[in-house]
Design an enzyme around this catalytic site. Structure first.
Site, PDB file in Angstrom:
ATOM      1  N   LYS A 186       0.851  -1.196   0.000  1.00 42.59           N
ATOM      2  CA  LYS A 186       0.000   0.000   0.000  1.00 42.59           C
ATOM      3  C   LYS A 186       0.884   1.243   0.000  1.00 42.59           C
ATOM      4  CE  LYS A 186      -3.696   0.222   2.659  1.00 42.59           C
ATOM      5  NZ  LYS A 186      -4.383   0.179   3.981  1.00 42.59           N
TER       6      LYS A 186
HETATM    7  O1  G3P Z   1      -8.121   1.883   6.237  1.00 42.25           O
HETATM    8  C1  G3P Z   1      -8.553   3.165   6.654  1.00 42.25           C
HETATM    9  C2  G3P Z   1      -9.370   3.015   7.876  1.00 42.25           C
HETATM   10  O2  G3P Z   1      -8.605   2.361   8.868  1.00 42.25           O
HETATM   11  C3  G3P Z   1      -9.891   4.312   8.378  1.00 42.25           C
HETATM   12  O3  G3P Z   1     -11.055   4.061   9.055  1.00 42.25           O
HETATM   13  O4  G3P Z   1     -13.088   4.651  10.307  1.00 42.25           O
HETATM   14  O5  G3P Z   1     -10.814   5.449  11.090  1.00 42.25           O
HETATM   15  O6  G3P Z   1     -11.870   6.434   9.080  1.00 42.25           O
HETATM   16  P1  G3P Z   1     -11.729   5.222   9.928  1.00 42.25           P
END
Ligand code: G3P
Length: 222
Positions: free
Chosen positions: A92
């Site tokens: 990534k």
């Molecule tokens: O892979 C990205 C993810 O971990 C972000 O999730 O819910 O923290 O925006 P969030």
């Protein structure tokens, strides 16, 4: 699950991953430095965590580079790739100017790449033109910033499909079953979800209730 859709678990927490894996509907595990930090996994421990995910039945694991310049990203990527067989690890890379440079080289050498933190349609389009395996927009974070995240993901999807590249949108920051279903309706090729969402997708209460009835009747059969 068709071959055209990849469901990933977005976590670096082995406890939560072990509660979900192995399961045939799960294609793999995605991680990022924030998830590693949250789970208390050090840089040194990352390869072992990824190998454990493969041993648990993940068909692919994804790990992120930790440098901001293209050469540093490539060095990180090659260090990570050295521990894995072909296609097991997807590197990534944030979809920055330098990230696109590094990813293009990795892609040309035959390594699958995910461009991550994709916030604009042109970034998804660049990912596709570079033959990326995945481009990862963050639905929840887009919506947090007041943007219609689903409309933006739909725009990205139409641009990626139009390139004819095999690139899949891998939508991350997915926080609800409703968001997951809306993404399926858009036809995205991959979604990564926090493991806590998996039971909501797998264990429908009415199905469990029906099964309880069938089992009770099966017991009562002559
Ligand atoms: O892979 C990205 C993810 O971990 C972000 O999730 O819910 O923290 O925006 P969030």
């Amino acid at each position: 699950m068709t071959a055209d859709f990849h469901l990933y678990l977005d976590s670096a927490d082995l406890g939560e991953l072990r509660a979900c894996l192995p399961h045939p509907v799960v294609h793999g595990v995605t991680t990022n430095p924030t998830l590693l930090r949250r789970a208390g996994v050090s840089r040194r421990e990352l390869p072992a965590l990824l190998h454990e995910c493969l041993a648990l039945g993940a068909r692919q694991v994804q790990a992120q580079v930790q440098a901001a310049d293209a050469q540093g990203m490539l060095d990180d990527a090659h260090r990570l790739l050295a521990d894995f067989g072909p296609g097991q690890l997807v590197v990534k890379i944030p979809a920055t100017r330098e990230g696109l440079r590094a990813g293009a080289q990795l892609g040309a050498a035959g390594h699958p790449v995910t461009y991550t933190a994709v916030y604009a349609p042109e970034q998804a389009h660049f990912a596709a033109t570079l033959g990326a395996a995945y481009a990862a927009p963050y639905l929840g974070r887009l919506e947090d910033s007041g943007i219609d995240g689903l409309a933006l993901v739909a725009h990205m999807q139409s641009l990626v499909v139009r390139t004819g590249a095999p690139t899949r949108l891998l939508v991350a920051s997915v926080r609800s079953r409703e968001a997951y279903l809306a993404l399926l309706a858009l036809g995205v090729g991959a979604v990564t979800i926090p493991p806590r969402l998996l039971p909501e997708l797998l264990d429908h209460p009415a199905t469990l209730e029906a099964e309880r009835g069938f089992l009770a009747d099966a017991q009562a059969l002559a």
